[in-house]
Design an enzyme around this catalytic site. Structure first.
Site, PDB file in Angstrom:
ATOM      1  N   ASP A 115      36.628 -15.020  -5.526  1.00  0.00           N
ATOM      2  CA  ASP A 115      37.147 -14.770  -3.973  1.00  0.00           C
ATOM      3  C   ASP A 115      37.461 -15.923  -3.135  1.00  0.00           C
ATOM      4  O   ASP A 115      37.461 -17.243  -3.627  1.00  0.00           O
ATOM      5  CB  ASP A 115      35.906 -14.053  -3.223  1.00  0.00           C
ATOM      6  N   ASP A 171      22.579  -9.805   1.401  1.00  0.00           N
ATOM      7  CA  ASP A 171      22.796  -8.214   1.560  1.00  0.00           C
ATOM      8  C   ASP A 171      23.147  -7.673  -0.031  1.00  0.00           C
ATOM      9  O   ASP A 171      23.396  -6.325  -0.062  1.00  0.00           O
ATOM     10  CB  ASP A 171      23.742  -7.867   2.448  1.00  0.00           C
ATOM     11  N   HIS A 197      25.370  -8.463  -1.977  1.00  0.00           N
ATOM     12  CA  HIS A 197      26.732  -8.331  -2.445  1.00  0.00           C
ATOM     13  C   HIS A 197      27.036  -9.315  -3.592  1.00  0.00           C
ATOM     14  O   HIS A 197      26.419 -10.244  -3.694  1.00  0.00           O
ATOM     15  CB  HIS A 197      27.726  -8.682  -1.184  1.00  0.00           C
ATOM     16  N   GLU A 234      30.880  -6.322  -0.096  1.00  0.00           N
ATOM     17  CA  GLU A 234      29.899  -6.131   1.181  1.00  0.00           C
ATOM     18  C   GLU A 234      29.321  -4.718   1.078  1.00  0.00           C
ATOM     19  O   GLU A 234      30.024  -3.781   0.178  1.00  0.00           O
ATOM     20  CB  GLU A 234      30.431  -6.018   2.296  1.00  0.00           C
TER      21      GLU A 234
HETATM   22  N1  GLP Z   1      31.411 -14.857  -1.638  1.00  0.00           N
HETATM   23  C1  GLP Z   1      30.253 -15.658  -2.005  1.00  0.00           C
HETATM   24  C2  GLP Z   1      29.249 -14.974  -3.227  1.00  0.00           C
HETATM   25  O1  GLP Z   1      30.099 -15.142  -4.064  1.00  0.00           O
HETATM   26  C3  GLP Z   1      28.039 -15.910  -3.108  1.00  0.00           C
HETATM   27  O2  GLP Z   1      27.091 -15.297  -4.014  1.00  0.00           O
HETATM   28  C4  GLP Z   1      27.408 -15.725  -1.882  1.00  0.00           C
HETATM   29  C5  GLP Z   1      26.052 -16.436  -1.704  1.00  0.00           C
HETATM   30  O3  GLP Z   1      26.081 -17.620  -1.258  1.00  0.00           O
HETATM   31  P1  GLP Z   1      24.699 -18.530  -1.571  1.00  0.00           P
HETATM   32  O4  GLP Z   1      24.853 -18.877  -2.842  1.00  0.00           O
HETATM   33  O5  GLP Z   1      25.178 -19.780  -0.593  1.00  0.00           O
HETATM   34  O6  GLP Z   1      23.706 -17.876  -1.017  1.00  0.00           O
HETATM   35  O7  GLP Z   1      28.322 -16.333  -0.754  1.00  0.00           O
HETATM   36  C6  GLP Z   1      29.476 -15.919  -0.454  1.00  0.00           C
HETATM   37  O8  GLP Z   1      29.359 -14.399   0.035  1.00  0.00           O
END
Ligand code: GLP
Length: 319
Positions: free
Chosen positions: A72, A141, A143, A148
């Site tokens: 992404d 959440d 995702h 989402e």
């Molecule tokens: N698009 C990214 C996800 O791919 C990632 O898994 C998530 C969790 O981030 P973190 O690892 O900092 O908790 O963050 C963002 O939303």
């Protein structure tokens, strides 16, 4: 779905990095037949990237013939913004290994036609032969990528509006200023991830405990999109102890037990076949590697009860 619990974040990250390096080495990529790796951003995979860089520097893995596709990218911040996912990937991983810049694919959140950018990205994945292994993190959440809650489980790469909780969680990277956090992103879809030959998820810390519980113990649910991994024949979650806080003790014990039983029986990790037998939508054959003799060290350990002999486990299996 396989589920591995490690004592802490460092051990979980090392486990995932070892696994990915093994996969690449076992595959034996060449320029004509590269290994196609899907990659995430976020704080969670940082330890995995650090380990992979160390392994590269130690000569244990090469990214010479690896093609990557990131999950992404934000819409509306410049590509060279310090918090863009382009910047993240080069800062934490690509700059430190021998990957060819032309083999790196990241969605362009500033493309003049965002819909066309998404369609082209899917086409590029197909043209590369599909993704061999998609590494992913998980949002609080539940995702996966930026899919989402409520995202279609059949979704593909597209423009996505971010949930308030995600904007809030990501504000820590933007000086805690909600106004500075992008509200939209381009993301691969749930279906795009499911079409990879293998999916590996890393989840760390108590912050992820509720989502992990929903995704591991409950059924496939579009409100916790990572749970769609139950539909994938070769998916794996690796977490640390803190992330298990919301799981039932029975669940934790069950997964630890079956890992121990498999090891005691001399089974190594399951490796997908080196040969691609078809498009990514048709997963490759799975090969179970077995040592000729069970590991004597493991054999001499007091044997864990097989899940089928253990009444608590048996109840869990039936449930
Ligand atoms: N698009 C990214 C996800 O791919 C990632 O898994 C998530 C969790 O981030 P973190 O690892 O900092 O908790 O963050 C963002 O939303």
């Amino acid at each position: 779905m396989r589920f591995f619990i490690r004592d802490n974040a460092a051990a979980a990250s090392a486990h995932v990095a070892d696994y990915i390096a093994d996969r690449i080495n076992h595959f034996g990529p060449t320029p004509a037949h590269p290994f196609v790796l899907g990659l995430p951003t976020g704080s969670t995979p940082l330890g995995v990237y650090k380990n992979l860089v160390e392994k590269y520097k130690a000569g244990e893995v090469s990214f010479e013939n690896v093609v990557t596709f990131n999950m992404d990218e934000y819409i509306g911040i410049p590509r060279d913004h310090p918090e863009s996912y382009h910047s993240f990937m080069w800062k934490h991983f690509f700059s430190h290994v021998n990957i060819h810049p032309s083999n790196v694919n990241i969605l362009n959140g500033n493309a003049p036609n965002l819909e066309a950018e998404c369609v082209e990205y899917e086409a590029k994945i197909q043209a590369a032969g599909g993704i061999d292994l998609f590494l992913a993190g998980m949002g609080e959440d539940g995702h996966i990528a930026f899919n989402e809650p409520g995202s279609s489980l059949a979704s593909r790469t597209r423009v996505k509006t971010l949930a308030y909780g995600t904007i809030l969680a990501n504000s820590r990277f933007f000086g805690d200023d909600l106004d500075k956090v992008p509200k939209m992103a381009l993301t691969v879809g749930v279906q795009t991830v499911l079409e990879a030959r293998e999916v590996v998820v890393i989840a760390l810390g108590a912050r992820k405990a509720l989502a992990l519980q929903r995704c591991v113990e409950q059924g496939v649910n579009h409100m916790w999109t990572l749970s769609a991994l139950h539909l994938h024949p070769h998916s794996m979650i690796v977490c640390d102890e803190d992330a298990t806080l919301e799981l039932q003790v029975k669940t934790v014990k069950y997964f630890k037990d079956i890992e121990q039983v498999a090891r005691a029986q001399g089974f190594e990790q399951i490796l997908p076949s080196k040969v691609r037998t078809g498009p990514a939508t048709v997963p490759t054959t799975i090969t179970l590697l077995r040592r000729t003799t069970p590991n004597p060290e493991q054999q001499s350990l007091p044997r864990a009860k097989s899940p089928l002999q253990n009444p608590v486990m048996r109840a869990g299996i039936k449930a």
